[in-house]
Design an enzyme around this catalytic site. Structure first.
Site, PDB file in Angstrom:
ATOM      1  N   SER A 301       5.000   2.168   5.707  1.00  0.00           N
ATOM      2  CA  SER A 301       4.850   1.103   5.215  1.00  0.00           C
ATOM      3  C   SER A 301       5.979   0.395   5.108  1.00  0.00           C
ATOM      4  CB  SER A 301       4.216   1.502   3.788  1.00  0.00           C
ATOM      5  OG  SER A 301       3.632   0.482   3.067  1.00  0.00           O
ATOM      6  N   ASP A 386      -6.695   0.177   7.542  1.00  0.00           N
ATOM      7  CA  ASP A 386      -5.503   0.142   6.692  1.00  0.00           C
ATOM      8  C   ASP A 386      -5.640  -1.462   5.866  1.00  0.00           C
ATOM      9  OD1 ASP A 386      -3.161  -0.546   5.172  1.00  0.00           O
ATOM     10  OD2 ASP A 386      -1.890   0.840   6.567  1.00  0.00           O
ATOM     11  N   HIS A 415      -4.386   3.302   4.377  1.00  0.00           N
ATOM     12  CA  HIS A 415      -2.789   3.068   4.007  1.00  0.00           C
ATOM     13  C   HIS A 415      -2.369   4.559   3.616  1.00  0.00           C
ATOM     14  CE1 HIS A 415       0.771   0.771   3.951  1.00  0.00           C
ATOM     15  NE2 HIS A 415       1.091   1.306   2.814  1.00  0.00           N
TER      16      HIS A 415
END
Length: 437
Positions: A301, A386, A415
């Protein structure tokens, strides 16, 4: 267009992604899932080819008939092209979701309210993702800007401070809380260093963090395999404080830190962060136990972006591993498609950040522009579902990497890091760093 029947060809793979927005408690609670399937098992399509979605609702493995579902289909993060409340008379519904005219992703989201609880399912079709072209523009002075920034940061002495955490130092590993100066005098970064106790030199992995404000514990599992690990925070605060402090900071002084000073490229929050990640590598290189020829950086991320950035900025980093990178192709929204986290140009922001100076600043911090400068082998991973770091933006990064690269797609994942991704990441790092397994 809704299509009759719910029978799928042999290529169809049924994906069950269950999000219960209200927590179900108790062993007697029935398991309800909304399943969204695609008519291509790999979820990949060519431009102009139709993606067919099938939605079903199941209770303890059996299809529920006569349930109403709210269904939306459209390009990820953008205005939907299909929206309808439909009754699943036969327990399932097949919908022709259409196609895309340009490379990207088409997403189907299905929701239903059953017994007062909301359930959700999702599947995302990929249209020629290897042909996605980044929207991010590289500033003419990009390289000079970062060369000057790193040079200035390195004029500040590291002034390293290390504290042995005896309660975490067990077995063959010593664990330390470390801090060092990174960006200006008095500006420190903190992290957790894990070092094998046995004398010798070892490869090192810098672990850069996802977004948020939290404590860190280091990666002793990887250190047990013969790797020095250094897991850092980015906010200049100790990483061993009570969770209440981080919570208060996350919703107080550090709330939406990723927008701070976006109108000024020299004062934007991530200038200190990117510089600090480079200095974290400098710290590792200062340790006599570190083999300077075997240094890697990894994260997911926000950390996925930081891994790419650090590997591009520091010539001594030899390997990079990034999962679902944020801060990637952030200007996508300005070109009518999904942009990267933190979505400052999303229509939901109502134009708050669509100002020339802010758009200009983003160019100096977009992971795409650092990807264009990567010269080291890399490993990358993400999923098509995601909703935080859109796969469109991840491919915008990946398609601009010219150095050796490997990509693991776990299409159903959102995610988060899946067990398979975690396993393959560790395998890749150990192999790249020449650690005997």
């Amino acid at each position: 267009m809704i299509m009759a029947g719910c029978k799928n060809g042999k290529a169809t793979i049924w994906f069950c992604l269950f999000f219960c927005l209200s927590t179900t408690i108790g062993a007697q609670a029935p398991l309800i899932t909304i399943n969204v399937a695609l008519n291509h098992s790999n979820w990949r399509y060519k431009i102009g080819e139709n993606a067919v979605f099938t939605v079903s609702i199941q209770k303890e493995g059996k299809e529920l008939k006569g349930v109403k579902a709210h269904i939306e289909i459209g390009p990820e993060k953008m205005q939907v092209s299909y929206i309808k409340d439909s009754l699943l008379e036969k327990g399932c519904l097949t919908i022709n979701g259409g196609t895309l005219s340009k490379p990207g992703f088409l997403r189907c989201i299905a929701m239903a309210n059953i017994d007062g609880k909301t359930y959700r399912g999702i599947a995302t079709a990929a249209f020629s993702p290897d042909s996605i072209v980044a929207t991010a523009q590289m500033p003419a002075d990009f390289e000079r800007f970062w060369k000057d920034a790193i040079t200035a940061a390195r004029k500040i002495p590291l002034d390293t401070r290390m504290k042995l955490l005896t309660e975490r130092s067990a077995g063959s590993i010593n664990v330390y809380e470390v801090s060092f100066q990174s960006y200006r005098n008095g500006s420190r970064m903190y992290g957790i260093l894990s070092v094998p106790k046995k004398e010798g030199t070892y490869p090192a992995v810098l672990k850069v963090p996802g977004a948020g404000v939290r404590a860190y514990y280091g990666d002793t599992a990887l250190s047990e395999k013969g790797v020095i690990t250094f897991e850092i925070g980015i906010h200049g605060i100790p990483v061993t404080m009570p969770n209440e402090i981080y919570y208060n900071l996350a919703f107080g002084a550090l709330y939406e830190y990723y927008f701070a000073n976006l109108d000024n490229r020299d004062r934007y929050y991530y200038k200190r962060v990117y510089s600090g990640c480079v200095r974290a590598v400098d710290f590792l290189l200062s340790l006599p136990q570190v083999d300077s020829s075997r240094i890697a950086v990894t994260g997911g991320s926000q950390g996925g972006a930081l891994a790419i950035v650090t590997a591009a900025l520091h010539p001594r980093v030899r390997y990079a591993a990034a999962l679902y990178p944020a801060l990637s192709d952030m200007t996508g929204y300005l070109q009518g498609r999904a942009g990267g986290w933190p979505h400052m140009f999303s229509p939901l922001q109502r134009g708050a950040y669509e100002k020339p100076q802010m758009i200009e600043t983003v160019g100096y911090y977009d992971a795409v522009n650092f990807a264009r400068k990567l010269r080291v082998p890399g490993w990358y991973a993400w999923g098509y579902n995601d909703e935080v770091c859109p796969p469109t933006t991840a491919y915008a990064v990946y398609n601009n990497i010219s150095s050796p690269k490997e990509l693991l797609i776990t299409k159903e994942s959102g995610h988060w890091m899946t067990p398979l991704q975690a396993e393959k990441l560790t395998e890749w790092l150990l192999k790249a760093l020449h650690v005997k397994q």
